[in-house]
Write a protein that holds these residues in place. Structure first.
Motif, PDB file in Angstrom:
ATOM      1  N   HIS A 122      35.453  38.897  41.767  1.00  0.00           N
ATOM      2  CA  HIS A 122      36.667  39.128  40.988  1.00  0.00           C
ATOM      3  C   HIS A 122      36.444  40.337  40.078  1.00  0.00           C
ATOM      4  CE1 HIS A 122      37.162  35.119  42.483  1.00  0.00           C
ATOM      5  NE2 HIS A 122      36.178  34.658  41.710  1.00  0.00           N
ATOM      6  N   TYR A 172      34.955  45.219  34.978  1.00  0.00           N
ATOM      7  CA  TYR A 172      33.846  44.298  35.189  1.00  0.00           C
ATOM      8  C   TYR A 172      34.054  43.506  36.483  1.00  0.00           C
ATOM      9  CZ  TYR A 172      32.791  45.007  30.222  1.00  0.00           C
ATOM     10  OH  TYR A 172      32.484  45.549  28.995  1.00  0.00           O
ATOM     11  N   GLN A 226      32.736  40.069  38.694  1.00  0.00           N
ATOM     12  CA  GLN A 226      32.297  38.716  38.304  1.00  0.00           C
ATOM     13  C   GLN A 226      32.181  37.833  39.538  1.00  0.00           C
ATOM     14  OE1 GLN A 226      35.248  35.885  37.357  1.00  0.00           O
ATOM     15  NE2 GLN A 226      33.587  34.647  38.155  1.00  0.00           N
ATOM     16  N   TRP A 264      30.686  33.632  40.780  1.00  0.00           N
ATOM     17  CA  TRP A 264      30.134  32.324  40.426  1.00  0.00           C
ATOM     18  C   TRP A 264      28.890  32.146  41.273  1.00  0.00           C
ATOM     19  CZ3 TRP A 264      29.986  28.502  37.085  1.00  0.00           C
ATOM     20  CH2 TRP A 264      29.477  27.273  37.462  1.00  0.00           C
ATOM     21  N   ASP A 315      24.720  27.455  39.026  1.00  0.00           N
ATOM     22  CA  ASP A 315      25.922  26.964  38.326  1.00  0.00           C
ATOM     23  C   ASP A 315      26.210  27.817  37.098  1.00  0.00           C
ATOM     24  OD1 ASP A 315      25.230  23.490  39.102  1.00  0.00           O
ATOM     25  OD2 ASP A 315      26.590  24.916  40.086  1.00  0.00           O
ATOM     26  N   HIS A 316      26.119  29.109  37.291  1.00  0.00           N
ATOM     27  CA  HIS A 316      26.382  30.074  36.225  1.00  0.00           C
ATOM     28  C   HIS A 316      27.425  31.080  36.685  1.00  0.00           C
ATOM     29  CE1 HIS A 316      23.082  28.433  34.111  1.00  0.00           C
ATOM     30  NE2 HIS A 316      22.622  29.519  33.543  1.00  0.00           N
ATOM     31  N   TYR A 317      28.298  31.474  35.749  1.00  0.00           N
ATOM     32  CA  TYR A 317      29.111  32.662  35.968  1.00  0.00           C
ATOM     33  C   TYR A 317      28.230  33.886  35.709  1.00  0.00           C
ATOM     34  CZ  TYR A 317      33.678  30.341  36.095  1.00  0.00           C
ATOM     35  OH  TYR A 317      34.764  29.591  36.451  1.00  0.00           O
ATOM     36  N   PHE A 348      28.677  38.158  35.129  1.00  0.00           N
ATOM     37  CA  PHE A 348      29.495  39.361  35.010  1.00  0.00           C
ATOM     38  C   PHE A 348      28.631  40.572  35.315  1.00  0.00           C
ATOM     39  CE2 PHE A 348      33.602  38.137  33.462  1.00  0.00           C
ATOM     40  CZ  PHE A 348      33.402  36.925  32.815  1.00  0.00           C
ATOM     41  N   LEU A 379      30.668  41.858  28.889  1.00  0.00           N
ATOM     42  CA  LEU A 379      31.053  40.449  28.869  1.00  0.00           C
ATOM     43  C   LEU A 379      29.863  39.568  29.242  1.00  0.00           C
ATOM     44  CD1 LEU A 379      34.448  40.772  30.793  1.00  0.00           C
ATOM     45  CD2 LEU A 379      34.119  40.633  28.321  1.00  0.00           C
ATOM     46  N   TRP A 421      29.102  35.415  29.937  1.00  0.00           N
ATOM     47  CA  TRP A 421      29.572  34.052  30.044  1.00  0.00           C
ATOM     48  C   TRP A 421      28.691  33.132  29.200  1.00  0.00           C
ATOM     49  CZ3 TRP A 421      26.804  30.027  32.595  1.00  0.00           C
ATOM     50  CH2 TRP A 421      27.488  28.803  32.639  1.00  0.00           C
ATOM     51  N   PHE A 458      28.738  23.363  32.117  1.00  0.00           N
ATOM     52  CA  PHE A 458      27.589  24.229  32.371  1.00  0.00           C
ATOM     53  C   PHE A 458      27.417  25.180  31.203  1.00  0.00           C
ATOM     54  CE2 PHE A 458      27.102  22.552  36.447  1.00  0.00           C
ATOM     55  CZ  PHE A 458      28.247  22.683  37.217  1.00  0.00           C
TER      56      PHE A 458
END
Lengths: 108, 119
Positions: free
Chosen positions: A33, A86, A88, A90, A95-97, A99, B45, B47, B59
């Motif tokens: 994304h 940016y 991005q 998953w 289990d982390h986003y 960027f 950015l 998270w 999480f």
């Protein structure tokens, strides 16, 4: 941990095409994304799941994703496209986003 | 209109605590997964935390795990972030963001609230 690498800056003349890359290990296997962020403003989703535009995003904004690189392409660049962009993903393994490092697009 | 509004930011000393809130309006909040995302001054950015639409799955990034707790109240259309043991490097604008699709993207963002950790 998964890392996404973007060029710090891209410069483009009005009316030309800007390409912003996002590199990651086998990123082509993950939905990518893209967000546009103008100074002092919240990010805006401009591409989701590699190639899809949310409503209100012009057709001259497009995306692709294959191998180790995803690319955001802005055709017929306008002054209003000047912003930080940016990528991005998953990361299911952690289990982390994640960027990307961000790219400043400058319209000359 | 669709809106996320953060509150609760401010100046806090290292080791202190702070609770951020995010008020949602204009959309069906209970259908959205939510996250907190921060941006240090002049940086990109990052998270911070995620919570599922039901609130049952959470999480955290490695940098905040064990110190921050995310929660939500779907009846009150609100999202929260309890921050403790704050460090100087936690200084940032904290924004809430949400999505409803299958691909973990964020189609709604708030403007953010500034958290400054300094002695």
């Amino acid at each position: 941990s998964y890392v996404l690498t973007q060029p710090p800056s891209v410069s483009v003349a009005p009316g030309k095409t800007a390409r912003v890359t996002c590199g990651g290990d086998n990123i082509g296997s993950k939905p990518v994304h893209w967000y546009q962020q103008k100074p002092g403003r919240a990010p805006v989703l401009v591409i989701y799941y590699d190639t899809n535009r949310p409503s209100g995003i012009p057709e001259r904004v497009s995306g692709s994703n294959s191998g180790n690189t995803a690319t955001l392409t802005i055709s017929r660049v306008e002054a209003g496209d000047e912003a930080d962009y940016y990528c991005q993903v998953w990361d299911r393994n952690s289990d982390h986003y994640v960027f990307g490092t961000g790219t400043k697009v400058t319209v000359l | 209109q669709v809106q996320l509004v953060e509150s609760g930011g401010g100046l806090v000393k290292p080791g202190g605590s702070l609770r951020l809130s995010c008020a949602a309006s204009g959309f069906t909040f209970r259908d959205y997964y939510m996250s907190w995302i921060r941006q240090a001054p002049g940086k990109g950015l990052e998270w911070v935390s995620y919570i599922s639409s039901s609130g049952r799955i959470m999480f955290y990034s490695d940098s905040v795990k064990g110190r921050f707790t995310i929660s939500r109240d779907n009846a009150k259309n609100s999202l929260h972030l309890q921050m403790s043991s704050l460090r100087v490097e936690d200084t940032a604008v904290y924004s809430c963001a949400g999505g409803s699709g299958s691909y973990f993207d964020f189609d709604i963002w708030g403007q953010g609230t500034l958290v400054t950790v300094s002695s």
